[in-house]
Design an enzyme around this catalytic site. Structure first.
Site, PDB file in Angstrom:
ATOM      1  N   GLY A  72     -33.864 -43.824   1.845  1.00 42.91           N
ATOM      2  CA  GLY A  72     -35.054 -42.745   1.995  1.00 42.91           C
ATOM      3  C   GLY A  72     -36.504 -43.214   2.219  1.00 42.91           C
ATOM      4  N   THR A  73     -36.922 -44.502   1.407  1.00 39.83           N
ATOM      5  CA  THR A  73     -38.182 -44.741   1.951  1.00 39.83           C
ATOM      6  C   THR A  73     -38.290 -45.267   3.246  1.00 39.83           C
ATOM      7  OG1 THR A  73     -38.134 -45.692  -0.589  1.00 39.83           O
ATOM      8  CG2 THR A  73     -39.884 -46.557   1.005  1.00 39.83           C
ATOM      9  N   ASN A 152     -38.353 -34.168  -6.264  1.00 34.56           N
ATOM     10  CA  ASN A 152     -37.607 -34.808  -7.191  1.00 34.56           C
ATOM     11  C   ASN A 152     -37.892 -34.620  -8.429  1.00 34.56           C
ATOM     12  OD1 ASN A 152     -39.939 -36.115  -5.654  1.00 34.56           O
ATOM     13  ND2 ASN A 152     -39.553 -37.919  -7.403  1.00 34.56           N
ATOM     14  N   THR A 238     -28.537 -56.033  12.260  1.00 32.78           N
ATOM     15  CA  THR A 238     -27.168 -55.852  12.199  1.00 32.78           C
ATOM     16  C   THR A 238     -26.716 -54.640  11.225  1.00 32.78           C
ATOM     17  OG1 THR A 238     -26.446 -58.040  12.720  1.00 32.78           O
ATOM     18  CG2 THR A 238     -24.942 -56.816  11.798  1.00 32.78           C
ATOM     19  N   CYS A 326     -44.511 -45.349 -16.369  1.00 30.67           N
ATOM     20  CA  CYS A 326     -44.854 -46.342 -17.225  1.00 30.67           C
ATOM     21  C   CYS A 326     -45.494 -47.404 -16.413  1.00 30.67           C
ATOM     22  CB  CYS A 326     -44.120 -46.669 -18.311  1.00 30.67           C
ATOM     23  SG  CYS A 326     -44.884 -47.229 -19.903  1.00 30.67           S
TER      24      CYS A 326
HETATM   25  N1  PLP Z   1     -37.751 -39.208  -1.456  1.00 34.40           N
HETATM   26  C1  PLP Z   1     -37.516 -38.723  -2.702  1.00 34.40           C
HETATM   27  C2  PLP Z   1     -37.729 -37.303  -2.892  1.00 34.40           C
HETATM   28  C3  PLP Z   1     -36.701 -39.503  -3.554  1.00 34.40           C
HETATM   29  O1  PLP Z   1     -36.461 -38.670  -4.978  1.00 34.40           O
HETATM   30  C4  PLP Z   1     -36.606 -40.844  -3.480  1.00 34.40           C
HETATM   31  C5  PLP Z   1     -36.056 -41.686  -4.770  1.00 34.40           C
HETATM   32  O2  PLP Z   1     -36.226 -41.267  -5.703  1.00 34.40           O
HETATM   33  C6  PLP Z   1     -36.859 -41.451  -2.292  1.00 34.40           C
HETATM   34  C7  PLP Z   1     -37.563 -40.701  -1.335  1.00 34.40           C
HETATM   35  C8  PLP Z   1     -36.732 -42.683  -1.956  1.00 34.40           C
HETATM   36  O3  PLP Z   1     -35.231 -42.915  -1.588  1.00 34.40           O
HETATM   37  P1  PLP Z   1     -34.752 -44.549  -1.543  1.00 34.40           P
HETATM   38  O4  PLP Z   1     -34.779 -44.945  -3.035  1.00 34.40           O
HETATM   39  O5  PLP Z   1     -33.386 -44.363  -0.992  1.00 34.40           O
HETATM   40  O6  PLP Z   1     -35.527 -45.472  -0.726  1.00 34.40           O
END
Ligand code: PLP
Length: 407
Positions: A72-73, A152, A238, A326
């Site tokens: 996701g990041t 989240n 890759t 924290c």
């Molecule tokens: N975006 C949201 C809403 C998330 O909850 C998270 C992970 O907690 C991420 C992005 C990041 O995803 P990843 O851990 O796959 O990099």
């Protein structure tokens, strides 16, 4: 004591079928998908199948609208940086105040290092976006809007269809971080104005270190990672074939279990929330009561620091998380709860298809006593019970006990 795992928004257990599907790609089918021999071709075919499985889950029009990433990041970073590169004469980014750090930290960095203006749209006490402020921020200077599908911490779902259409009116790209929503809520991207969407394998019972970015076919894209010509020149390096295969299988299983999450898991979540609110005074459920992920419960127990509750639940074998992070030994308030101005901190219970009634019963059994214990032992002079206070109190109680047992 059977462990109870209620932290599925942090990460999920990989499904055994996912692990099984991945194994051959570490052993016999170890080929590089770019190689032209049979081993390479087998890996390429497996990746194509995974692309189809993801396409089906999110309702994309074409399989090659999916680019595999490390999670996701990376997907969030790739989407935002691509838009700034493609629309290089535009300087503004619009995000919500409750985005994940994957978006917030990148935007803060861009503001510091480049001539970029970031508009952070506020939310109300339920975590709902301020639509007037959103409309006001949308000008022809905006290169990209990045608003998460669902939060989240609270599970609040944003009205993405409408938000994306408004962004289109000023010619901006619309990206959504759907890391928490994919697999939990039905999606049909081809019928929306969403240009890009991020997802992550480990949030949907897939492996860690793999994710994807959906880029609609008519959206120009500038690759974040430069190098080889993988992923149609959109993500060099890759391919992580075992991860890709695992993500594909996770997508297929998520589609099959979507009903279970919407009904059984949601009713477990509701029972947990109702049970806690009925048994414990001043327990407040946060998030939008009308538009919320079916698996997420975020509950404030003011004035207790959530971290203290998480700590005591952990001793009972129950894993959940707090809205406060924290850092360097000091508690930092959740930016999400800060933006909502509803509570100082809150406990997040996030369920998945792995959970059953016994998990909820166990929490309901121990929770009242834990909250009572923490409310009964504030540190002298403090108007709020902090995790440090609680840990100090518990440590001194343990020391007293030890001293009493000394011969
Ligand atoms: N975006 C949201 C809403 C998330 O909850 C998270 C992970 O907690 C991420 C992005 C990041 O995803 P990843 O851990 O796959 O990099």
């Amino acid at each position: 004591m059977r462990p109870v795992y209620l932290d599925n928004n942090a990460t999920t257990r990989a499904d055994p079928e996912v692990v099984q599907a991945m194994l051959p790609f570490f052993r016999d089918n170890f080929g590089n998908p770019s190689s032209t021999h049979d081993l390479g071709a087998a890996a390429d075919v497996a990746a194509s199948r995974a692309r189809l499985q993801l396409q089906t889950l999110i309702g994309a029009e074409l399989d090659h609208e999916i680019i595999f990433t490390s999670g996701g990041t990376e997907s969030d970073n790739a989407a935002i940086l691509s838009a700034l590169d493609v629309l290089h004469d535009r300087t503004d980014i619009v995000i919500s105040a409750v985005e994940h750090p994957a978006v917030l930290t990148l935007c803060a960095h861009l503001e510091k290092t480049q001539a970029v203006t970031v508009h952070k749209i506020p939310v109300d006490r339920h975590g709902r976006l301020d639509l007037d402020a959103y409309r006001a921020a949308l000008t022809p200077r905006v290169a990209i809007v990045s608003i998460m599908w669902a939060n989240n911490e609270t599970g609040t779902i944003f009205p993405l269809g409408k938000l994306a259409e408004l962004a289109k009116e000023v010619g901006a790209f619309f990206h959504t971080d759907a890391v928490q929503a994919v697999g939990k809520t039905p999606m049909d991207l081809k019928s929306t104005a969403i240009d890009m969407l991020s997802l992550s394998g480990h949030k949907l019972h897939g492996p860690k270190g793999i994710g994807a970015l959906y880029v609609r076919r008519d959206v120009p894209f500038s690759s974040l990672i430069k190098g080889g010509r993988q992923e149609r020149d959109r993500r060099a390096g890759t391919e992580n074939t075992p991860g890709i295969v695992g993500l594909g299988m996770a997508a297929e299983l998520a589609l099959k279990s979507m009903n279970d999450v919407a009904t059984r898991v949601k009713s477990l979540r509701d029972r947990l929330e109702n049970g806690i609110v009925q048994a414990i005074q001043n327990a407040t459920v946060t998030g939008d009561p009308l538009a919320r992920l079916p698996n997420t419960a975020n509950i404030a127990f003011d004035p207790i620091e959530a971290e203290a509750i998480v700590h005591l639940l952990n001793r009972e074998g129950i894993a959940c998380s707090s809205g406060s992070a924290c850092t360097c030994g000091s508690l930092k308030q959740s930016h999400v709860l800060s933006a909502m101005k509803v509570a100082h901190s809150a406990v997040r219970f996030s369920l998945s298809r792995d959970n059953g009634e016994a998990d909820v019963d166990r929490v309901l059994e121990v929770m009242p006593a834990i909250v009572q214990k923490l409310r009964d032992c504030p540190s002298p002079g403090a108007d709020r019970v902090s995790a440090e206070d609680v840990q100090r109190n518990l440590a001194s109680a343990a020391a007293e006990q030890a001293a009493a047992h000394e011969p």
